[in-house]
Write an enzyme that holds these catalytic residues in place. Structure first.
Site, PDB file in Angstrom:
ATOM      1  N   SER A 148      13.217  32.666 -13.955  1.00  0.00           N
ATOM      2  CA  SER A 148      11.913  33.291 -14.157  1.00  0.00           C
ATOM      3  C   SER A 148      11.110  32.525 -15.208  1.00  0.00           C
ATOM      4  O   SER A 148      10.807  31.348 -15.025  1.00  0.00           O
ATOM      5  CB  SER A 148      12.111  34.764 -14.526  1.00  0.00           C
ATOM      6  OG  SER A 148      10.901  35.477 -14.459  1.00  0.00           O
ATOM      7  N   ASP A 226      12.194  40.017  -4.173  1.00  0.00           N
ATOM      8  CA  ASP A 226      11.809  39.911  -5.576  1.00  0.00           C
ATOM      9  C   ASP A 226      10.477  40.621  -5.781  1.00  0.00           C
ATOM     10  O   ASP A 226       9.465  40.275  -5.148  1.00  0.00           O
ATOM     11  CB  ASP A 226      11.686  38.425  -5.939  1.00  0.00           C
ATOM     12  CG  ASP A 226      11.510  38.171  -7.418  1.00  0.00           C
ATOM     13  OD1 ASP A 226      10.763  38.912  -8.080  1.00  0.00           O
ATOM     14  OD2 ASP A 226      12.107  37.197  -7.911  1.00  0.00           O
ATOM     15  N   HIS A 259      14.981  40.120  -8.255  1.00  0.00           N
ATOM     16  CA  HIS A 259      14.726  39.199  -9.366  1.00  0.00           C
ATOM     17  C   HIS A 259      15.836  39.168 -10.413  1.00  0.00           C
ATOM     18  O   HIS A 259      15.761  38.390 -11.360  1.00  0.00           O
ATOM     19  CB  HIS A 259      13.411  39.606 -10.048  1.00  0.00           C
ATOM     20  CG  HIS A 259      12.805  38.545 -10.920  1.00  0.00           C
ATOM     21  ND1 HIS A 259      12.289  37.366 -10.425  1.00  0.00           N
ATOM     22  CD2 HIS A 259      12.608  38.493 -12.276  1.00  0.00           C
ATOM     23  CE1 HIS A 259      11.798  36.638 -11.411  1.00  0.00           C
ATOM     24  NE2 HIS A 259      11.989  37.284 -12.548  1.00  0.00           N
TER      25      HIS A 259
END
Length: 281
Positions: A148, A226, A259
């Protein structure tokens, strides 16, 4: 000088947590280091892992399950914290996506952040030099990856420093931060309104003017469930930029994965193998 905060036997090696005084940040910083069993007999390659928003140096070692694969390949794992702690900047703890836990791997130039929020240089110089000087790490065999916000950081650090990092990969990176709310907030807050300065920290902007390509390719994994995919991550923008630049990229899209670290732990073995092919060659 390193202060060992804790040490734990793990898959034949040792998982350690350290604190040191950072000249770059101007404050004590913490990081984790997994040393595989091979490190007891000589220097080993190392992978730097950059974590995402709200994480600490403990997140990756606890959640990813990477140590068993690092032990198999004989690769050390280094995981720094995600921001300075205790800088005392007014409002630095008010938002989860800016300030504490959200250093975004940039060198801030805007006050009052510029003094301490220098995570790009911390990872590139201070952390790397500290690790290589004090641990059995081969400074000529380093790779970098992340998740991320940390995937963004890993791509940027690798593309800007191909002489330092021989391999790179990412999980669900913020791949075009100039085009998403997280990136716009961080860049405006840390760097100001000059978008030319932003481009120095955007992987999709950097890949076309990198001084060298990663011939073994960049590996990116992205979950299609996600919750941040559409608004924040833009993997397709990075994919197109790599294609235009001639940078080999393997972008794998996985149905059903979100995620978090269940996603990361599922594919971490592949990422360690990706780096091992380069670092152990």
């Amino acid at each position: 000088m390193l202060e060992t905060r804790s040490s734990h036997a793990c898959h034949g090696g040792v998982q350690q947590f350290y604190q040191h005084d950072s000249r770059t940040i101007g404050l004590p910083m913490r990081f984790a280091a997994y040393l595989p069993p091979q490190a007891a007999h000589g220097k080993v390659p190392a992978l730097f892992y950059l974590a995402g928003l709200t994480c600490t140096e403990e997140t990756f070692p606890i959640k990813a399950g990477a140590q068993r694969f690092a032990a198999r390949h004989g690769i050390a794992l280094i995981a720094p914290d995600t921001s300075p702690r205790g800088a005392g900047v007014p409002g630095e703890s008010e938002a989860w996506d800016f300030g504490v836990g959200a250093g975004f791997y940039v060198d801030a130039t805007r006050e009052p952040w510029a003094k301490h929020y220098r995570m790009y240089s911390y990872v590139q110089d201070d952390l790397r030099e500290t690790v290589c000087a004090n641990l059995p790490i081969d400074a000529a065999r380093l790779g970098i990856f992340g998740h991320s916000m940390g995937g963004h950081g890993a791509l940027v650090l690798a593309l800007r420093n191909p002489d330092l990092y021989r391999s790179v990969s990412a999980f669900a990176p913020i791949a075009a931060p100039m085009r998403c709310p997280w990136g716009e907030k961080a860049f405006n807050g840390y760097l100001g309104e000059n978008r030319d300065a932003w481009r120095e920290y955007d992987a999709s902007e950097l890949v076309g003017r990198a001084s060298a390509t990663f011939a073994a390719g960049i590996l990116v994994d992205q979950g299609l469930a996600d919750q941040f995919l559409d608004e924040q991550l833009n993997p397709g923008v990075f994919e197109a930029a790599c294609g235009a630049a001639g940078q080999p990229l393997t972008l794998r899209r996985h149905a059903g994965y979100d995620h978090g670290y269940y996603f990361i732990s599922t594919f971490i073995e592949d990422h360690l193998a990706h780096h091992a092919k380069v670092l152990l060659a």
